[in-house]
Enzyme design. Structure first.
Site, PDB file in Angstrom:
ATOM      1  N   ASP A 259      42.854  33.397  35.836  1.00  0.00           N
ATOM      2  CA  ASP A 259      41.624  33.822  36.498  1.00  0.00           C
ATOM      3  C   ASP A 259      41.043  35.054  35.793  1.00  0.00           C
ATOM      4  O   ASP A 259      41.776  35.940  35.346  1.00  0.00           O
ATOM      5  CB  ASP A 259      41.938  34.149  37.964  1.00  0.00           C
ATOM      6  CG  ASP A 259      40.717  34.560  38.738  1.00  0.00           C
ATOM      7  OD1 ASP A 259      39.723  33.819  38.706  1.00  0.00           O
ATOM      8  OD2 ASP A 259      40.749  35.639  39.372  1.00  0.00           O
TER       9      ASP A 259
ATOM     10  N   GLU B  34      39.832  31.502  32.169  1.00  0.00           N
ATOM     11  CA  GLU B  34      38.467  31.439  32.693  1.00  0.00           C
ATOM     12  C   GLU B  34      37.603  32.385  31.864  1.00  0.00           C
ATOM     13  O   GLU B  34      37.783  33.605  31.914  1.00  0.00           O
ATOM     14  CB  GLU B  34      38.426  31.854  34.166  1.00  0.00           C
ATOM     15  CG  GLU B  34      37.021  31.831  34.739  1.00  0.00           C
ATOM     16  CD  GLU B  34      36.897  32.575  36.058  1.00  0.00           C
ATOM     17  OE1 GLU B  34      35.882  32.392  36.738  1.00  0.00           O
ATOM     18  OE2 GLU B  34      37.807  33.362  36.399  1.00  0.00           O
TER      19      GLU B  34
END
Length: 474
Positions: free
Chosen positions: A267, A291
């Site tokens: 993330d 990400e």
């Protein structure tokens, strides 16, 4: 000063540690470092540690704490401790192919809602429900599932973690996770965990200790002038400093890797230094996908792939007649020139995610345009990732509206796309060239060619065709 040894397959994960607090620095030095000092021990919560991946062999090591030589208990030779790791030397994993055929992404709390509530409430989705739907997921051709965070956390989305080593009890806890993992593997489905390591939750014990002035935990965060660095200025998400918290993070990833997790999605990967992700990838020896919104160039060697948001936005804008074919083609060609092929193959292509509006909503409920978006993510260079509910064209606007409960009543609807997605999964296309024909994007390999348009055309026949696309044999 124990050395902890974990074995997974043909390699060993070694945790070197000392309990003595260094005034300046502590290192582990050995023949695996050419007797130099590149591996520094960092504060890991209860001691000072460093994680190292090693193949079978005989190793010599010792610690240097503020310049003083320190040895473990146990056998020594020539002023070094001896560590013997038995076994045959096997080839280390190299990513030169696509790791997954297709990935099904699940926002865990909303996949099987059990109660009513607001868009930011916990609505009861859990891991047992996902386990019971694995055959459904496999029937569409998916060989991997990606779960949004499942650790103990502060909110329904669980990106504000307070305990990385335990599964949230609301989701069924550790037992339910192990059962899900075992059932998934039995069906040939790999499991990808979402790792929110850019930041912790503000209720995490480490951050609370840092706010209380603990000098070691304080270095894990960026605290200054009565404030601290955060993700998107959200107070409950204080940013971690990987220079000092990195070894602790490696221990977290190792924990879940040894349990059997197949890969990890990082993330806010663009907010983590590429050097740390490179270290983590080479240590854990399992796929890492970061990400990254925008240009992934800096991460091309740090991770195995990215969530390819750089392609997602122009794809949707092209289909929505907001940019030209040339503008979409420019992005695709630029990536082909700048990024390694295996990196592109393992970067995720998608029509939408839990951070974007739903594609069917962005495309004004035009099913044919939505199908064209799916054709692209399955036939362009990358790994298709379908966000749960796309198969039933679940609608949704900006966060949190894009995280609606899965509508299970619609999976047998004549307009549902489960069969269409299964057909796309069966195709294997490796595009080699792009051609622009007015408002039509054409790409092909030796066996197939794909036409994608943002104006309706009279496409007919082919392996699959619709108003805005056709896949043909060459």
């Amino acid at each position: 000063m124990p050395v902890t040894v974990f074995r997974d397959g043909g390699v060993y994960f070694i945790r070197f540690s000392v309990s003595r607090r260094p005034r300046r620095a502590a290192f582990v030095v050995g023949n695996f470092t050419a007797f130099m000092k590149p591996i520094e021990l960092e504060f890991c919560g209860s001691d000072y540690c460093a994680y190292v991946l090693l193949p079978p062999g005989k190793y010599y090591y010792r610690y240097l704490i503020d310049g003083e030589v320190i040895l473990d208990d146990g056998s020594t030779e020539n002023g070094f401790n001896v560590l013997k790791l038995s076994g045959f030397v096997r080839k280390v994993r190299e990513v030169r192919r696509r790791l997954f055929s297709a990935i099904y992404g699940i926002f865990v709390d909303r996949f099987g809602c059990k109660r009513e509530g607001g868009p930011r409430d916990r609505l009861g989705g859990d891991l047992v429900f996902i386990r019971d739907r694995l055959s459904y997921i496999r029937s569409m051709g998916f060989d991997a599932i990606y779960l949004t965070p499942i650790f103990r956390a502060m909110s329904y989305h669980r990106y504000d973690v307070i305990d990385y080593l335990n599964i949230d009890d609301d989701l069924g806890g550790n037992k339910a996770f192990k059962e899900l993992l075992r059932s998934a593997h039995d069906l040939g489905i790999k499991l990808i965990l979402d790792l929110p390591i850019h930041h912790t939750g503000s209720e995490h014990p480490a951050f609370k200790a840092a706010l209380n002035g603990d000098p070691e935990y304080s270095r894990w965060y960026y605290i200054y002038d009565g404030d601290y660095e955060k993700f998107m200025n959200v107070k409950r998400m204080p940013k971690l400093n990987m220079k000092f918290a990195g070894e602790w993070v490696k221990g977290i990833v190792l924990h879940w890797s040894l349990i059997g997790v197949d890969a990890f999605r990082i993330d806010v990967g663009a907010g983590i230094p590429p050097w740390f992700l490179w270290e983590l990838k080479n240590f854990i020896n399992k796929p890492l996908i970061a990400e990254v919104w925008g240009d992934p160039f800096l991460w091309r060697n740090a991770v195995d792939g990215v969530m390819n948001y750089q392609v997602w936005e122009p794809l949707i804008k092209f289909l929505d007649n907001k940019i030209s074919t040339d503008e979409l083609a420019y992005v695709l060609k630029r990536q082909l020139r700048l990024l390694p092929r295996y990196f592109l193959l393992n970067s995720w292509l998608f029509a939408d995610t839990h951070d974007t509006p739903r594609a069917i909503t962005m495309l004004n409920n035009d099913i044919e345009k939505f199908k064209a978006a799916l054709v692209f993510i399955y036939t362009w260079i990358g790994t298709p990732m379908l966000y749960y509910g796309d198969e039933v064209m679940l609608e949704g606007g900006l966060d949190p509206d894009n995280r609606r409960c899965m509508d299970w009543k619609r999976i047998n609807d004549p307009n549902s796309l489960g069969n269409f997605i299964a057909k796309l999964t069966s195709l294997t296309i490796a595009p080699k060239r792009i051609v622009i024909n007015s408002n039509e994007l054409i790409y092909y390999d030796d066996e197939y060619e794909v036409h994608l348009s943002n104006e309706p055309r009279s496409y007919r026949d082919g392996l699959l065709s619709g108003s805005y696309f056709i896949i043909r044999s060459r």
